[in-house]
Design an enzyme around this catalytic site. Structure first.
Site, PDB file in Angstrom:
ATOM      1  N   LYS A 173     116.747 145.378  66.690  1.00  0.00           N
ATOM      2  CA  LYS A 173     115.726 145.781  67.664  1.00  0.00           C
ATOM      3  C   LYS A 173     115.657 144.782  68.826  1.00  0.00           C
ATOM      4  O   LYS A 173     115.636 145.182  69.991  1.00  0.00           O
ATOM      5  CB  LYS A 173     114.373 145.899  66.944  1.00  0.00           C
ATOM      6  CG  LYS A 173     113.237 146.353  67.826  1.00  0.00           C
ATOM      7  CD  LYS A 173     112.148 147.035  67.013  1.00  0.00           C
ATOM      8  CE  LYS A 173     111.229 146.082  66.290  1.00  0.00           C
ATOM      9  NZ  LYS A 173     110.331 145.318  67.174  1.00  0.00           N
ATOM     10  N   ARG A 183     116.932 143.775  74.652  1.00  0.00           N
ATOM     11  CA  ARG A 183     117.509 142.873  75.658  1.00  0.00           C
ATOM     12  C   ARG A 183     118.697 143.511  76.366  1.00  0.00           C
ATOM     13  O   ARG A 183     118.934 143.272  77.556  1.00  0.00           O
ATOM     14  CB  ARG A 183     117.890 141.540  74.992  1.00  0.00           C
ATOM     15  CG  ARG A 183     116.636 140.686  74.670  1.00  0.00           C
ATOM     16  CD  ARG A 183     116.920 139.657  73.590  1.00  0.00           C
ATOM     17  NE  ARG A 183     115.820 138.733  73.370  1.00  0.00           N
ATOM     18  CZ  ARG A 183     114.717 138.982  72.637  1.00  0.00           C
ATOM     19  NH1 ARG A 183     114.548 140.169  72.087  1.00  0.00           N
ATOM     20  NH2 ARG A 183     113.785 138.053  72.471  1.00  0.00           N
ATOM     21  N   SER A 227     107.841 131.175  69.644  1.00  0.00           N
ATOM     22  CA  SER A 227     107.872 132.620  69.892  1.00  0.00           C
ATOM     23  C   SER A 227     108.995 132.954  70.859  1.00  0.00           C
ATOM     24  O   SER A 227     109.013 132.483  71.997  1.00  0.00           O
ATOM     25  CB  SER A 227     106.528 133.077  70.482  1.00  0.00           C
ATOM     26  OG  SER A 227     106.693 134.304  71.170  1.00  0.00           O
ATOM     27  N   GLN A 272     109.404 135.782  72.166  1.00  0.00           N
ATOM     28  CA  GLN A 272     108.872 136.634  73.233  1.00  0.00           C
ATOM     29  C   GLN A 272     108.335 135.771  74.370  1.00  0.00           C
ATOM     30  O   GLN A 272     108.559 136.066  75.546  1.00  0.00           O
ATOM     31  CB  GLN A 272     107.800 137.571  72.682  1.00  0.00           C
ATOM     32  CG  GLN A 272     108.392 138.580  71.705  1.00  0.00           C
ATOM     33  CD  GLN A 272     107.374 139.537  71.123  1.00  0.00           C
ATOM     34  OE1 GLN A 272     106.181 139.427  71.398  1.00  0.00           O
ATOM     35  NE2 GLN A 272     107.834 140.466  70.316  1.00  0.00           N
ATOM     36  N   ASP A 312     109.381 138.280  60.664  1.00  0.00           N
ATOM     37  CA  ASP A 312     109.131 139.712  60.450  1.00  0.00           C
ATOM     38  C   ASP A 312     109.410 140.138  59.004  1.00  0.00           C
ATOM     39  O   ASP A 312     109.081 141.263  58.615  1.00  0.00           O
ATOM     40  CB  ASP A 312     109.994 140.547  61.401  1.00  0.00           C
ATOM     41  CG  ASP A 312     109.563 140.368  62.854  1.00  0.00           C
ATOM     42  OD1 ASP A 312     108.420 139.929  63.099  1.00  0.00           O
ATOM     43  OD2 ASP A 312     110.373 140.653  63.756  1.00  0.00           O
ATOM     44  N   LYS A 354     100.498 139.986  64.845  1.00  0.00           N
ATOM     45  CA  LYS A 354     101.626 140.926  64.971  1.00  0.00           C
ATOM     46  C   LYS A 354     101.065 142.343  65.183  1.00  0.00           C
ATOM     47  O   LYS A 354      99.905 142.500  65.549  1.00  0.00           O
ATOM     48  CB  LYS A 354     102.507 140.834  63.720  1.00  0.00           C
ATOM     49  CG  LYS A 354     103.224 139.491  63.598  1.00  0.00           C
ATOM     50  CD  LYS A 354     104.262 139.342  64.674  1.00  0.00           C
ATOM     51  CE  LYS A 354     104.957 138.006  64.628  1.00  0.00           C
ATOM     52  NZ  LYS A 354     105.776 137.759  65.814  1.00  0.00           N
ATOM     53  N   ARG A 396      98.972 140.894  59.642  1.00  0.00           N
ATOM     54  CA  ARG A 396      99.821 141.085  58.452  1.00  0.00           C
ATOM     55  C   ARG A 396      99.407 140.188  57.291  1.00  0.00           C
ATOM     56  O   ARG A 396      99.662 140.540  56.135  1.00  0.00           O
ATOM     57  CB  ARG A 396     101.294 140.855  58.806  1.00  0.00           C
ATOM     58  CG  ARG A 396     101.862 142.004  59.605  1.00  0.00           C
ATOM     59  CD  ARG A 396     103.347 141.859  59.892  1.00  0.00           C
ATOM     60  NE  ARG A 396     103.785 143.006  60.679  1.00  0.00           N
ATOM     61  CZ  ARG A 396     104.836 143.005  61.488  1.00  0.00           C
ATOM     62  NH1 ARG A 396     105.576 141.905  61.626  1.00  0.00           N
ATOM     63  NH2 ARG A 396     105.163 144.093  62.161  1.00  0.00           N
TER      64      ARG A 396
END
Ligand code: S3P
Length: 426
Positions: free
Chosen positions: A20, A25, A165, A167, A314, A341, A345
């Site tokens: 993913k 990207r 992170s 992101q 994850d 998330k 979670r």
């Protein structure tokens, strides 16, 4: 959706869908490159389709022919002002990475996503982008989406990120393409490095030293052929299932084993698993292998903490399920990122494992699981979180009686064929 306990071994071969992170990207960097980028084994899940829709909205032609995705890039300065709000759906990766790109454009854009996205923290990107001179605002002033980004010339910065992170790191590096000098990010532990590897393969000057990544502005990016490896985060469900169901033997083909993503393999090994790697290859710095996973008897508990956490972030929900079937105690620490998330979670894992009769205690930054007791079927609320749904579908294989997973179809976010692939092993 209902699942009943399953006692026969899992047997067979699965080619898990494309990664993913890498799929997202490939579209973003392809759009910013000159010429056509051809992507094979692209993940056609809801999250990655959100990224495609956003770039189409900014004038990028993206088409699929015979299973290959073609992105007709228009160069670093080729995006056009979106007429509509950019809809990032459920995707944190789309929201945060695209914000870095939008910060350096010569137009204004509005971004929004679903109810989960509207609760996820965006201050972590608003702060460094603002330091670069960007004009980015949370419309409701609550540090979350919807966001308004007025493109602006950007300044070079060094940023010490408080979170590991990818992101956040990727958002800053992408804004760095539009800065007036080199931009660097240091993180407390190394997060996935797909942006660094892929940007370099497209022609950007990027350097990685320890936990610091640096990018130089204004490169000429050229369209590439990208073959997306199988997603280790998707493979994780079958790895854990095969290690839990006696007699299982499952071959997972072409799985990405980038060392910034392979924490689950290191952890299950520490728990006593023996996974065989064959057919190891590498493309643009991304290693892949076929993984043969055999049930070898009940595993034992372990401690999961520190630098390994970003490399399996994850996978923690399904590792938690595996730990519940292992002998002894598993302690997970330094995993507070799980609270922000697609759902909280940590809280949902504790709630759902408890519902299955597992002895589990939530802590501030993780949980303690005392494994080895039989699991019992339960009603599990996925909270529309794909990774919770898949983790408890795996748990249901060994749980006594029936397990019901609410909103089970949310697996579409990352793995639309998950249930049929699982079924194929049964
Ligand atoms: C991702 C980074 C991770 C991960 C997410 C995908 C990426 O998030 O949890 O599923 O593609 O960069 P964080 O960067 O928030 O840890």
């Amino acid at each position: 959706m209902q699942f009943t306990s399953y006692t026969k071994p899992l047997k067979g071969t699965i080619a898990v869908p494309g990664d993913k992170s890498i799929s997202h990207r490939s579209v973003m960097f392809g759009a910013l490159a000159d010429g056509v980028t051809e992507v094979t084994h692209f993940l056609k899940s809801a999250d990655c389709l959100s990224t495609i829709a956003c770039f189409r909205e900014m004038g990028i032609k993206i088409e699929e022919k015979d299973g290959v995705l073609y992105i007709h890039g228009k160069g670093l300065h080729g995006l056009t002002a979106p007429e509509n709000v950019l809809d990032t759906g459920n995707s944190g990766t789309t929201t945060r990475l695209i914000s870095g790109i939008l910060a350096g454009q010569s137009f204004t854009s509005h971004l929004n996503g679903d109810a989960s996205i509207q609760k996820r923290p965006m201050k972590r990107i608003i702060k460094p982008l603002t330091m670069m001179g960007a004009d980015i605002k949370s419309d409701l002033d609550n540090g979350c989406a919807p966001l308004t980004i007025q493109g602006h010339p950007l300044k070079a910065i060094h940023y010490d990120s408080p979170v590991a992170s990818a992101q956040v790191k990727s958002c800053i590096l992408l804004a760095g393409l539009y800065a007036d000098g080199p931009v660097s990010v240091t993180e407390p532990a190394l997060s996935r490095n797909h942006s660094e590897l892929m940007l370099a393969s497209f022609g950007a000057k990027v350097e990685s030293k320890g936990n610091t990544a640096t990018i130089w502005p204004d490169p000429e990016l050229h369209g590439q052929k990208v073959h997306v490896p199988g997603d280790i985060s998707s493979a994780a469900y079958f790895i854990c299932a095969a290690l839990m169901v006696p007699g299982s033997e499952v071959l997972l083909k072409n799985v990405g084993i980038n060392p910034t993503r392979d924490g689950i393999l290191r952890v299950v090994k520490a728990m006593g698993a023996d996974i065989e790697y064959t057919n190891i290859t590498e493309q643009a710095g991304e290693k892949t292998a076929d993984l043969l996973v055999r049930y070898t008897g009940a595993l034992h508990g372990t401690v999961i903490e520190g630098d390994v956490i970003p490399t399996l972030i994850d996978e923690i929900p399904v590792i938690g399920v595996l730990a519940a079937t292992a002998e002894g105690e598993t302690v997970i620490r330094n995993a507070e990122e799980l609270k922000v998330k697609e759902s909280d979670r940590l809280a949902i894992m504790v709630e759902s494992l408890s519902a299955m009769g597992v002895d589990v205690t939530g802590t501030d930054d993780g949980m303690i699981i005392r494994g080895g007791k039989p699991l019992k079927g339960a009603v599990i609320d996925s909270h529309l979180d794909h990774r919770i749904a898949m983790s408890f579908a795996v748990a249901s294989l060994v749980a006594e009686g029936t397990t019901t997973i609410n909103d089970a179809e949310c697996v579409n976010i990352s793995y639309p064929e998950f249930y049929s692939d699982l079924e194929s092993l049964i």
